[in-house]
Design a protein around this motif. Structure first.
Motif, PDB file in Angstrom:
ATOM      1  N   CYS A  17     -32.992 -10.603   3.671  1.00  0.00           N
ATOM      2  CA  CYS A  17     -32.392 -10.873   4.793  1.00  0.00           C
ATOM      3  C   CYS A  17     -32.287 -12.145   5.165  1.00  0.00           C
ATOM      4  O   CYS A  17     -31.298 -12.963   5.829  1.00  0.00           O
ATOM      5  N   MET A  20     -32.124 -14.496   1.000  1.00  0.00           N
ATOM      6  CA  MET A  20     -30.745 -14.526   0.235  1.00  0.00           C
ATOM      7  C   MET A  20     -29.671 -15.240   0.513  1.00  0.00           C
ATOM      8  O   MET A  20     -28.961 -15.976   0.103  1.00  0.00           O
ATOM      9  N   PRO A  21     -29.482 -15.285   2.162  1.00  0.00           N
ATOM     10  CA  PRO A  21     -28.388 -16.153   2.584  1.00  0.00           C
ATOM     11  C   PRO A  21     -28.486 -17.701   2.425  1.00  0.00           C
ATOM     12  O   PRO A  21     -27.622 -18.477   1.960  1.00  0.00           O
ATOM     13  N   LEU A  22     -30.005 -17.955   2.481  1.00  0.00           N
ATOM     14  CA  LEU A  22     -30.268 -19.344   2.251  1.00  0.00           C
ATOM     15  C   LEU A  22     -30.085 -19.748   0.950  1.00  0.00           C
ATOM     16  O   LEU A  22     -29.723 -20.707   0.473  1.00  0.00           O
ATOM     17  N   TYR A  23     -30.161 -18.728  -0.177  1.00  0.00           N
ATOM     18  CA  TYR A  23     -30.115 -19.215  -1.524  1.00  0.00           C
ATOM     19  C   TYR A  23     -28.550 -19.337  -1.805  1.00  0.00           C
ATOM     20  O   TYR A  23     -28.175 -20.011  -2.490  1.00  0.00           O
ATOM     21  N   ILE A  24     -27.713 -18.453  -1.116  1.00  0.00           N
ATOM     22  CA  ILE A  24     -26.326 -18.484  -1.161  1.00  0.00           C
ATOM     23  C   ILE A  24     -25.674 -19.643  -0.886  1.00  0.00           C
ATOM     24  O   ILE A  24     -25.025 -20.390  -1.462  1.00  0.00           O
ATOM     25  N   VAL A  25     -26.288 -20.264   0.257  1.00  0.00           N
ATOM     26  CA  VAL A  25     -25.807 -21.494   0.837  1.00  0.00           C
ATOM     27  C   VAL A  25     -26.381 -22.817  -0.284  1.00  0.00           C
ATOM     28  O   VAL A  25     -25.236 -23.403  -0.231  1.00  0.00           O
TER      29      VAL A  25
END
Length: 75
Positions: A17, A20-25
């Motif tokens: 949660c 993963m969003p940090l990795y996508i950015v």
């Protein structure tokens, strides 16, 4: 020291949660910094980056969907 099943579930949830969003950015930013490439090369890079994230998290995620092995069995 091994994590308990409950702790492993919590860390996995946090990783998915928040991490993963940090990795996508970070992945999109990295690809944005590279010079303009052919669309297929860029697609291949996104596919590779989309697969690479699982390797560091594999030990954490393994077995989370299974029932807690330390829990008492209720009949």
């Amino acid at each position: 020291m091994a994590l308990s099943h409950k702790a492993r579930k919590r860390w996995t949830l946090l990783a998915l949660c928040v991490g993963m969003p940090l990795y996508i950015v970070a992945a999109v930013t990295l690809v944005g910094w590279l010079p303009r490439m052919h669309v297929l090369v860029e697609l291949l890079l996104y596919v590779v980056l989309g697969i690479v994230w699982i390797f560091p998290l594999k030990p954490l995620i393994r077995g989370v969907g299974k029932p807690d092995p330390e829990a008492e069995v209720e009949e």
